[in-house]
Design a protein around this motif. Structure first.
Motif, PDB file in Angstrom:
ATOM      1  N   LEU A  55       0.832  -1.207   0.000  1.00  0.00           N
ATOM      2  CA  LEU A  55       0.000   0.000   0.000  1.00  0.00           C
ATOM      3  C   LEU A  55       0.867   1.257   0.000  1.00  0.00           C
ATOM      4  O   LEU A  55       0.609   2.204  -0.755  1.00  0.00           O
ATOM      5  N   ASP A  56       1.903   1.259   0.841  1.00  0.00           N
ATOM      6  CA  ASP A  56       2.803   2.417   0.880  1.00  0.00           C
ATOM      7  C   ASP A  56       3.559   2.576  -0.430  1.00  0.00           C
ATOM      8  O   ASP A  56       3.773   3.698  -0.909  1.00  0.00           O
ATOM      9  N   ASN A  57       3.969   1.451  -1.015  1.00  0.00           N
ATOM     10  CA  ASN A  57       4.692   1.500  -2.277  1.00  0.00           C
ATOM     11  C   ASN A  57       3.810   2.062  -3.387  1.00  0.00           C
ATOM     12  O   ASN A  57       4.263   2.862  -4.219  1.00  0.00           O
ATOM     13  N   TYR A  58       2.540   1.685  -3.397  1.00  0.00           N
ATOM     14  CA  TYR A  58       1.606   2.182  -4.411  1.00  0.00           C
ATOM     15  C   TYR A  58       1.398   3.691  -4.262  1.00  0.00           C
ATOM     16  O   TYR A  58       1.400   4.431  -5.262  1.00  0.00           O
TER      17      TYR A  58
ATOM     18  N   GLN B 255       4.334   2.132 -15.589  1.00  0.00           N
ATOM     19  CA  GLN B 255       4.394   0.668 -15.548  1.00  0.00           C
ATOM     20  C   GLN B 255       4.630   0.170 -14.128  1.00  0.00           C
ATOM     21  O   GLN B 255       3.995  -0.779 -13.666  1.00  0.00           O
ATOM     22  N   GLN B 256       5.524   0.810 -13.398  1.00  0.00           N
ATOM     23  CA  GLN B 256       5.793   0.417 -12.018  1.00  0.00           C
ATOM     24  C   GLN B 256       4.580   0.656 -11.122  1.00  0.00           C
ATOM     25  O   GLN B 256       4.298  -0.142 -10.221  1.00  0.00           O
ATOM     26  N   THR B 257       3.844   1.724 -11.380  1.00  0.00           N
ATOM     27  CA  THR B 257       2.656   2.025 -10.584  1.00  0.00           C
ATOM     28  C   THR B 257       1.562   1.001 -10.841  1.00  0.00           C
ATOM     29  O   THR B 257       0.889   0.532  -9.908  1.00  0.00           O
ATOM     30  N   LEU B 258       1.364   0.624 -12.103  1.00  0.00           N
ATOM     31  CA  LEU B 258       0.386  -0.413 -12.426  1.00  0.00           C
ATOM     32  C   LEU B 258       0.757  -1.742 -11.773  1.00  0.00           C
ATOM     33  O   LEU B 258      -0.098  -2.446 -11.223  1.00  0.00           O
ATOM     34  N   SER B 259       2.028  -2.091 -11.840  1.00  0.00           N
ATOM     35  CA  SER B 259       2.487  -3.337 -11.225  1.00  0.00           C
ATOM     36  C   SER B 259       2.307  -3.298  -9.711  1.00  0.00           C
ATOM     37  O   SER B 259       1.982  -4.317  -9.082  1.00  0.00           O
TER      38      SER B 259
ATOM     39  N   LYS C 205       2.527   6.346  -7.164  1.00  0.00           N
ATOM     40  CA  LYS C 205       1.533   7.232  -7.773  1.00  0.00           C
ATOM     41  C   LYS C 205       1.983   8.687  -7.687  1.00  0.00           C
ATOM     42  O   LYS C 205       1.871   9.447  -8.661  1.00  0.00           O
ATOM     43  N   ALA C 206       2.501   9.066  -6.523  1.00  0.00           N
ATOM     44  CA  ALA C 206       2.985  10.440  -6.358  1.00  0.00           C
ATOM     45  C   ALA C 206       4.198  10.700  -7.248  1.00  0.00           C
ATOM     46  O   ALA C 206       4.329  11.776  -7.853  1.00  0.00           O
ATOM     47  N   ALA C 207       5.097   9.713  -7.342  1.00  0.00           N
ATOM     48  CA  ALA C 207       6.283   9.860  -8.175  1.00  0.00           C
ATOM     49  C   ALA C 207       5.897   9.977  -9.654  1.00  0.00           C
ATOM     50  O   ALA C 207       6.511  10.746 -10.410  1.00  0.00           O
ATOM     51  N   TYR C 208       4.883   9.215 -10.067  1.00  0.00           N
ATOM     52  CA  TYR C 208       4.430   9.291 -11.464  1.00  0.00           C
ATOM     53  C   TYR C 208       3.905  10.682 -11.791  1.00  0.00           C
ATOM     54  O   TYR C 208       4.195  11.233 -12.872  1.00  0.00           O
ATOM     55  N   GLU C 209       3.138  11.265 -10.911  1.00  0.00           N
ATOM     56  CA  GLU C 209       2.614  12.615 -11.141  1.00  0.00           C
ATOM     57  C   GLU C 209       3.747  13.627 -11.291  1.00  0.00           C
ATOM     58  O   GLU C 209       3.676  14.536 -12.128  1.00  0.00           O
TER      59      GLU C 209
END
Length: 455
Positions: free
Chosen positions: A373-376, A433-437, A380-384
């Motif tokens: 959960l923390d990784n997701y 891709q990392q966020t989806l995974s 998500k924040a890093a992707y933005e």
């Protein structure tokens, strides 16, 4: 004497039955404190069999259908479940009396008198062992639990291979989109090289600038080569997961950025942990260990067996020679050198080990779920941020190209802006891709169905 014997038989026949000794309330103590404030009623929590549909990917849905039909790991899990069901069926046969039929014939001749003799006989036997102390019932309950365990093992295997396929498919799409970007980058680098070469011919650029842009093009070619190689490995990995013995490569036609990121609740209820296959398997192992304690405790106690037979001494003359017999027996162990006592202690230790494993499994499951959960949330924040960086670098590159053509900046500034823009585009694809995974990992860690944010 007859009255005492009847009372003994009646007492043995009533016996006792297995009753679980592990109170359900004890298991709540294995629940990590971090989930206490999020505990909800888990009655409505179930497992989503098609959890990957949350990404709205037709290609992934089609691959999952093939996975269910041909994956070798899933096939093995199904066979193990079938074996457990057959073992239960075999043990349930003890609930029915055994019936045996035998026939024999004999012929002989005396050498001294020449007298011949012939005889035949037949027998029908029935035997049954009463489940006096509930051992057969407990054993069959243990076999039923083994079926449950294999069902959860099958579910665990499904989640594992589904997660692998999902992650690998995201990786393949990421590589193919990065290949497309790398080709665009190479074309842009080639155009810039031509522009620099024109200025070099006119005396407005140096040979160093031409060589620097040539190095940029060489790096772009190397990136294309690397991405093509990785995409080949990814396609082959997917073929293996699909059980394709020809290793036929697939190609992803979808755009990674078109996939939907699920809005997962960052604070999951404790009931989510209970739907995890590994927690369920540990729970079943605890129940089976409790059954073993009971079975060890009744070792050596008197049993009760009943048998009867109907026989005929001459099969050729069925009108005579019939006989019937019945027998009842009971036996108990008086001395075994401590074997039974040692077995009881071993069963107690196994129960303690099973309880420790249940607690360790629950704690590890809690850690894995919280980490995912923390990784997701982090990705998500890093992707933005990566998206914002790409948009900003695209503007900088366009401005740098205009100013370079006007002669306001030198080539190094343009080259730096170009590389930053190329890198930012690739970072966005990799980040998504990392966020989806990471989202897929949460579904695995939550046993297939995490709580989603409700509006």
């Amino acid at each position: 004497m007859k009255k005492s014997g009847c009372l003994l038989i009646a007492a043995l026949m009533t016996g006792c039955a297995y009753t679980p000794s592990d109170p359900e309330g004890q298991k709540s103590k294995a629940q990590p404190d971090v989930f206490d404030i999020y505990t909800q009623d888990g009655a409505g929590v179930d497992i989503a069999e098609n959890w990957w549909s949350v990404f709205n990917s037709e290609g992934l849905n089609a691959l999952m259908v093939r996975l269910a039909d041909s994956n070798l790991t899933l096939e093995e899990a199904a066979l193990r479940l079938q074996r457990a069901e057959l073992i239960l069926r075999q043990s349930q046969a003890d609930n029915i009396p055994d019936i045996t039929v035998s026939a024999s014939g004999r012929s002989g001749k005396a050498f001294d008198t020449g007298t011949e003799s012939n005889s035949t006989s037949g027998n029908v036997g029935v035997s049954y062992t009463f489940d006096v102390w509930g051992s057969r019932e407990a054993t069959q309950l243990g076999n039923k639990l083994s079926i449950d365990s294999q069902q959860f093992s099958r579910r665990s295997a499904a989640l594992q291979v589904q997660g692998l396929l999902t992650s690998e498919y995201f990786t393949l799409l990421s590589l193919e989109q990065r290949l497309a970007i790398a080709k665009q980058n190479y074309e842009a680098a080639d155009q810039l090289y031509k522009l620099v070469d024109i200025r070099f011919q006119e005396g407005d650029a140096s040979g160093i600038e031409v060589s620097q842009q040539q190095n940029t093009m060489i790096s772009a070619r190397g990136e294309l080569l690397r991405l093509n190689y990785q995409a080949t490995l990814s396609r082959r990995a997917i073929a293996v997961l699909l059980g394709d013995e020809t290793l036929t490569a697939i190609s992803g036609e979808e755009k990674l950025l078109s996939f939907v990121l699920p809005d997962i609740e960052l604070y999951q209820p404790a009931a989510v942990l209970k739907q995890r296959p590994d927690v369920q398997i540990a729970d079943i192992a605890l129940k089976q260990a409790d059954i073993d304690v009971y079975l060890a405790g009744i070792q050596g106690l008197p049993g009760l067996s009943l048998s009867g037979s109907l026989s005929v001494s001459d099969l050729l003359d069925l009108a005579s020679g019939w006989s019937v017999s019945a027998a009842i027996s009971s036996a108990a162990t008086l001395f075994d050198g401590g074997r039974i006592d040692a077995g009881k202690k071993i069963a107690d230790v196994d129960l303690a080990l099973a309880w420790n494993n249940y607690r360790a499994t629950t704690l590890s499951a809690s850690q894995s779920l919280l980490d995912s959960l923390d990784n997701y949330a982090y990705l998500k924040a890093a992707y933005e941020l990566d998206v914002a960086s790409m948009e900003n670098n695209a503007r900088l590159y366009r401005l740098a190209e205009i100013r370079y053509k006007a002669g306001d900046i030198d080539f190094l500034n343009l080259l730096s802006a170009q590389r930053s823009w190329f890198s930012a585009q690739l970072s966005v694809i990799t980040s998504y891709q990392q966020t989806l995974s990471a989202a897929a990992t949460i579904y695995q860690e939550a046993g297939g169905k995490p709580e989603l944010v409700t509006l």
